[in-house]
Design a protein around this motif. Sequence first.
Motif, PDB file in Angstrom:
ATOM      1  N   ILE A  88       0.844  -1.199   0.000  1.00 27.67           N
ATOM      2  CA  ILE A  88       0.000   0.000   0.000  1.00 27.67           C
ATOM      3  C   ILE A  88       0.877   1.246   0.000  1.00 27.67           C
ATOM      4  CG2 ILE A  88      -1.706   1.294   1.342  1.00 27.67           C
ATOM      5  CD1 ILE A  88      -2.766  -1.474   2.304  1.00 27.67           C
ATOM      6  N   GLY A  89       2.016   1.178   0.707  1.00 27.46           N
ATOM      7  CA  GLY A  89       2.934   2.312   0.775  1.00 27.46           C
ATOM      8  C   GLY A  89       3.547   2.681  -0.562  1.00 27.46           C
ATOM      9  N   ARG A  90       3.639   1.722  -1.481  1.00 24.77           N
ATOM     10  CA  ARG A  90       4.184   2.039  -2.807  1.00 24.77           C
ATOM     11  C   ARG A  90       3.332   3.077  -3.529  1.00 24.77           C
ATOM     12  NH1 ARG A  90       5.409  -4.032  -5.096  1.00 24.77           N
ATOM     13  NH2 ARG A  90       6.891  -4.622  -3.453  1.00 24.77           N
ATOM     14  N   THR A  91       2.031   3.055  -3.270  1.00 25.36           N
ATOM     15  CA  THR A  91       1.122   3.988  -3.921  1.00 25.36           C
ATOM     16  C   THR A  91       0.777   5.179  -3.035  1.00 25.36           C
ATOM     17  OG1 THR A  91       0.154   2.135  -5.110  1.00 25.36           O
ATOM     18  CG2 THR A  91      -1.119   4.163  -5.070  1.00 25.36           C
ATOM     19  N   TRP A  92       0.651   4.954  -1.732  1.00 27.57           N
ATOM     20  CA  TRP A  92       0.127   5.969  -0.829  1.00 27.57           C
ATOM     21  C   TRP A  92       1.183   6.583   0.089  1.00 27.57           C
ATOM     22  CZ3 TRP A  92      -4.744   7.812  -1.072  1.00 27.57           C
ATOM     23  CH2 TRP A  92      -5.649   7.096  -1.859  1.00 27.57           C
ATOM     24  N   ALA A  93       2.473   6.360  -0.133  1.00 27.89           N
ATOM     25  CA  ALA A  93       3.515   6.857   0.772  1.00 27.89           C
ATOM     26  C   ALA A  93       3.557   8.379   0.840  1.00 27.89           C
ATOM     27  CB  ALA A  93       4.878   6.317   0.359  1.00 27.89           C
ATOM     28  N   ASP A  94       3.225   9.063  -0.245  1.00 28.05           N
ATOM     29  CA  ASP A  94       3.275  10.524  -0.234  1.00 28.05           C
ATOM     30  C   ASP A  94       2.105  11.154   0.507  1.00 28.05           C
ATOM     31  OD1 ASP A  94       1.590   9.552  -2.203  1.00 28.05           O
ATOM     32  OD2 ASP A  94       1.872  11.277  -3.530  1.00 28.05           O
TER      33      ASP A  94
END
Length: 139
Positions: A88-94
Amino acid sequence: MGWLARIFGGTALASVGAAAPAVASGAPVSGDLPAGGRLPAELALSIEAATIVFRPGAGNGDEARVHVELPGVGRWWFDGIEDAAERIGRTWADVCTPAQLHRAARLLAAEVGRRNAQDFARGGRQRESWVTAPLRREW
């Protein structure tokens, strides 16, 4: 207050129990999250709309596997909360903090568990093969 209301920051329309007056007034109730702990609405809805497919093992002692397809994130074999938080962090990290990513992963794990319980309560998916179905018919 339901989990969706906590995520989106809304107040409950109806509540039962001792906390009902506090919830109705919009006052914080124990268990509510601070504003920084809430997930973005798009991520929460993506988790709710996830496609979750349970696959049996190959039969040689292999464990069943769970295939997850999360809109906007991708698809993968679910392998625990840490792996889900990383995916999930690959897409939502920002947009999300690491704590929010782990919260989203725990929410996804809960959704996997809920869907598994639904399938188990239904007796699992009883699929019939189109190849062998004619052999089982009574003539």
